[in-house]
Write a protein that holds these residues in place. Structure first.
Motif, short mmCIF file in Angstrom:
data_model
loop_
_atom_site.label_atom_id
_atom_site.label_comp_id
_atom_site.label_asym_id
_atom_site.label_seq_id
_atom_site.Cartn_x
_atom_site.Cartn_y
_atom_site.Cartn_z
N GLU A 108 -33.93 20.00 51.65
CA GLU A 108 -33.81 18.26 50.97
C GLU A 108 -32.62 19.22 49.31
OE1 GLU A 108 -34.53 14.03 49.83
OE2 GLU A 108 -34.72 14.25 51.34
N ILE A 109 -33.82 20.04 48.61
CA ILE A 109 -34.04 19.78 47.22
C ILE A 109 -32.56 20.80 47.06
CG2 ILE A 109 -35.05 20.92 45.15
CD1 ILE A 109 -37.62 19.78 46.55
N ARG A 110 -32.97 21.55 47.99
CA ARG A 110 -31.41 22.66 47.90
C ARG A 110 -30.18 22.52 48.63
NH1 ARG A 110 -32.39 27.96 51.42
NH2 ARG A 110 -30.22 28.46 50.33
N ALA A 111 -30.34 21.58 49.09
CA ALA A 111 -28.97 20.54 50.09
C ALA A 111 -28.47 19.12 48.65
CB ALA A 111 -29.25 20.05 51.70
N ASP A 112 -29.33 18.46 48.56
CA ASP A 112 -28.97 17.03 47.61
C ASP A 112 -27.86 18.16 46.01
OD1 ASP A 112 -29.94 15.96 48.05
OD2 ASP A 112 -31.84 15.54 46.62
N GLY A 113 -26.54 17.57 46.72
CA GLY A 113 -25.67 17.44 45.40
C GLY A 113 -24.87 18.81 45.73
N SER A 114 -24.74 19.04 47.03
CA SER A 114 -23.95 20.25 47.59
C SER A 114 -24.18 20.20 49.30
CB SER A 114 -24.72 21.81 47.69
OG SER A 114 -26.18 21.82 47.37
N LEU A 115 -23.92 19.03 49.44
CA LEU A 115 -23.80 18.86 51.07
C LEU A 115 -22.50 19.33 51.51
CD1 LEU A 115 -26.62 15.92 51.93
CD2 LEU A 115 -26.47 18.60 52.12
N SER A 116 -21.73 19.32 50.67
CA SER A 116 -19.83 19.81 51.59
C SER A 116 -19.67 20.39 52.99
CB SER A 116 -19.45 20.86 50.35
OG SER A 116 -20.29 21.37 50.62
N LEU A 117 -20.98 21.11 53.55
CA LEU A 117 -20.95 21.74 54.64
C LEU A 117 -20.62 20.29 55.97
CD1 LEU A 117 -24.10 23.93 54.32
CD2 LEU A 117 -20.84 23.97 54.74
N PHE A 118 -20.79 19.30 55.58
CA PHE A 118 -20.34 17.72 56.13
C PHE A 118 -19.86 16.62 55.22
CE2 PHE A 118 -23.87 20.07 59.25
CZ PHE A 118 -23.12 20.08 59.81
N LYS A 119 -18.82 16.10 55.59
CA LYS A 119 -18.79 14.47 55.91
C LYS A 119 -19.52 13.51 56.06
CE LYS A 119 -13.55 15.76 55.57
NZ LYS A 119 -12.58 15.79 56.49
N THR A 120 -20.38 13.06 54.87
CA THR A 120 -21.24 12.39 55.01
C THR A 120 -21.33 10.99 54.28
OG1 THR A 120 -22.99 12.83 53.19
CG2 THR A 120 -23.11 14.38 55.27
N ARG A 121 -22.00 9.82 54.40
CA ARG A 121 -21.27 8.77 54.33
C ARG A 121 -22.11 8.48 52.36
NH1 ARG A 121 -24.84 4.14 53.37
NH2 ARG A 121 -26.50 5.37 54.43
N PRO A 122 -20.00 7.95 52.45
CA PRO A 122 -20.25 8.12 51.05
C PRO A 122 -21.84 7.10 50.28
CG PRO A 122 -18.03 7.71 52.11
CD PRO A 122 -18.94 7.87 52.70
N GLY A 123 -21.94 7.82 48.96
CA GLY A 123 -23.06 7.08 48.05
C GLY A 123 -24.50 7.39 48.70
N ALA A 124 -24.84 7.56 49.83
CA ALA A 124 -25.76 7.38 50.59
C ALA A 124 -26.89 8.82 50.42
CB ALA A 124 -25.67 8.19 51.98
N SER A 125 -28.33 8.97 49.17
CA SER A 125 -28.59 10.12 49.09
C SER A 125 -29.03 11.16 50.80
CB SER A 125 -30.46 10.00 49.18
OG SER A 125 -31.01 8.70 49.83
N SER A 126 -29.22 12.22 50.64
CA SER A 126 -29.23 13.11 51.97
C SER A 126 -30.38 12.13 53.00
CB SER A 126 -30.10 14.59 51.77
OG SER A 126 -31.38 14.74 51.15
#
Length: 528
Positions: free
Chosen positions: A49-67
């Motif tokens: 999660e720490i590595r992925a925070d702020g860089s989840l461009s691999l998938f289109k996730t729900r806007p405004g939500a934390s990972s």
């Protein structure tokens, strides 16, 4: 991406760690491998999660939500471990058989394998992105060594635990293969969900849904294989033990969900095949095509629910009559109480939906606050039924879930003549957390109330457990939203919108409910 320890542990992650620590602190020594695996899963998910925070461009996730990767990864294994602790206590008191304990052990490791498989998949994706010089991702040798160490230690812990419940090395290898299949299925499913329904969920929400679906349908598959093997060959040759007692209501709910899954896949294939052969005929009007498509839909749905699903139910469990007739017999066994409860539910739903639908169209009240009225509605609907008719409520939850799934399928595929009407009606209650592709808020409320009740079936020495979902969602979550929306200032994390003030408001009624647990538990036990 490197984060300092102070910035890595925010409020949300601290709550998750406390939740896991509370469960681990109550473990007996016999479940030490399970404690090791859950600890590794927690640390590994935090690292991802720490590595992925702020860089989840691999998938289109729900806007405004934390990972929410850590929460999604540890929730189901922790719940399964809690149930395993409870069953271990019951087995030591000779209140359950060894088969039920072994079944829950397999469920825990299957849930852990699903989550671990998805975490490995996310780590590989980020490593590949860093290797391809993506500026959003970074990867070092230490990252790879740490991830590999977590996976190896997790595998060793699972092998030790499975060896203790297996009679031979072949059985252990077969169970490890079963866990590997769960991990692979979870990876394929979360890819499908995030690609098919973009912007509908965060990574953590998709992970929790994926692991739950794979675990649920994997249990159905294992139960079917075990039953068929016992019918066709000697029972002693069945290597995966699923010797728990399954209720008729549980099998009916599983059969209906299995039927809807099969129906969706078959109907989609039939429609694609029909559209392929009907391309040459351009003379048919669009209206006639929609009517024919609708007829195929409802005919296929009826055949699946009347023939296909009951056939599976009667294979897995020996019903004396057709499962649909069994449902009618069950409801009419106490007609006054159960039919009166149905009338009460229908009247409450009709009055509330009609009232709130008009308010949602004309009022300026925030949608998220307006929807909390439905949480309070859930308390008034389900709490009396849970106290006086718990078995009937189990069946009613399954029926409601099936209706919600059918209506969502009709809405998504725009099945004539209900598709557009259902879409317009559901859109009146959506907010930023829903999308046009998929509306899941009503599923979240229903499952949040139903899962604690379903999972507390069988042995249960904690009388307040079945009330957990209804009270936390109906009262706690409502208080959290109202107070957090109006007075919330301090946020648990930078990316999320949940506030400390809202959480504190949710805890106040929860602690008040705990003060009355003996009264509720006594009333609940006397009416069962």
């Amino acid at each position: 991406m490197v984060a300092s320890p102070l910035t890595a542990i925010n409020g949300e992650r601290a709550v998750v760690f406390f939740f896991v620590f509370r469960v681990l602190s109550s473990l007996p020594l016999s479940l030490l491998p399970h404690a090791l695996s859950l600890s590794l899963l927690s640390v590994f998910s935090l690292f991802v999660e720490i590595r992925a925070d702020g860089s989840l461009s691999l998938f289109k996730t729900r806007p405004g939500a934390s990972s929410g990767i850590m929460l999604g990864a540890v929730t189901l294994p922790t719940v399964m471990l809690s149930k395993l602790i409870q069953l271990s206590r019951a087995f030591s008191l000779q209140q359950i058989e060894i088969g039920e304990l072994e079944h829950m052990t397999m469920q825990f490791w299957a849930a852990s394998a699903c989550c671990c498989g998805v975490l490995i998949f996310l780590s590989i994706l980020m490593w590949c992105a860093a290797y391809n010089k993506n500026p959003h991702f970074s990867c070092s040798v230490w990252d790879a060594k740490f991830s590999l160490s977590c996976v190896i230690l997790f595998s060793v812990a699972s092998c030790i635990s499975l060896a203790t419940i297996s009679h031979t090395g072949f059985n252990t290898a077969l169970k490890l293969l079963w866990l590997l299949c769960h991990g692979f299925a979870a990876v394929k499913l979360i890819q499908h969900l995030l690609n098919t329904f973009p912007c509908c969920a965060s990574i953590g929400e998709a992970l929790l849904l994926t692991s739950g679906l794979v675990l649920y349908f994997g249990d159905m598959l294992a139960c079917t294989i075990s039953k068929v093997c016992r019918l066709l060959v000697s029972p002693e040759l069945v290597s995966i033990r699923y010797g728990i007692k399954r209720s008729e209501i549980g099998i009916i709910i599983q059969g209906v969900l299995l039927g809807l899954l099969i129906f969706s896949a078959v109907f989609k294939f039939v429609i694609h095949l029909w559209e392929y052969f009907s391309r040459a005929d351009n003379s048919e009007s669009r209206k006639n095509k929609e009517i024919r498509r609708s007829l195929i839909f409802f005919a296929s749905l009826g055949f699946t629910m009347i023939v296909v699903s009951p056939s599976w139910m009667m294979i897995v469990l020996d019903f004396d009559v057709h499962p649909i007739l069994w449902i009618f017999q069950f409801v009419l066994s106490e007609p006054l109480k159960r039919l009166s409860l149905c009338i009460y539910w229908l009247g409450l739903i009709y009055a509330s939906v009609l009232r709130f639908y008009n308010i949602s169209k004309n009022s300026k009240i925030e949608r998220i606050l307006l929807r909390k009225y439905y949480h309070l509605l859930a308390v008034s609907m389900f709490l009396p039924a849970l106290i006086y008719q718990p078995k009937f409520l189990d069946l009613a939850f399954g029926a409601a879930l099936a209706v919600f799934l059918v209506l969502e399928i009709i809405r998504v595929w725009r099945i004539w003549p209900l598709g557009q009407l259902v879409h317009q009606f559901m859109s009146a209650f959506t907010d930023h957390r829903d999308s046009d592709i998929l509306i899941v808020s009503h599923f979240s409320l229903l499952l949040g109330c139903a899962l604690p009740i379903w999972m507390s079936s069988g042995f249960n020495d904690r009388p307040l457990i079945p009330f957990a979902g209804i009270l936390s969602l109906g009262i706690g979550d409502t208080m959290a939203s109202m107070v957090g929306h109006k007075y919330g200032v301090l946020r648990w994390s930078k990316t999320g919108k949940k506030t400390i003030e809202g959480t504190a408001a949710a805890l106040v009624p929860s602690s008040h409910c705990r003060d009355h647990k003996w009264f509720i538990g006594g009333l609940h036990s006397t009416t069962r």
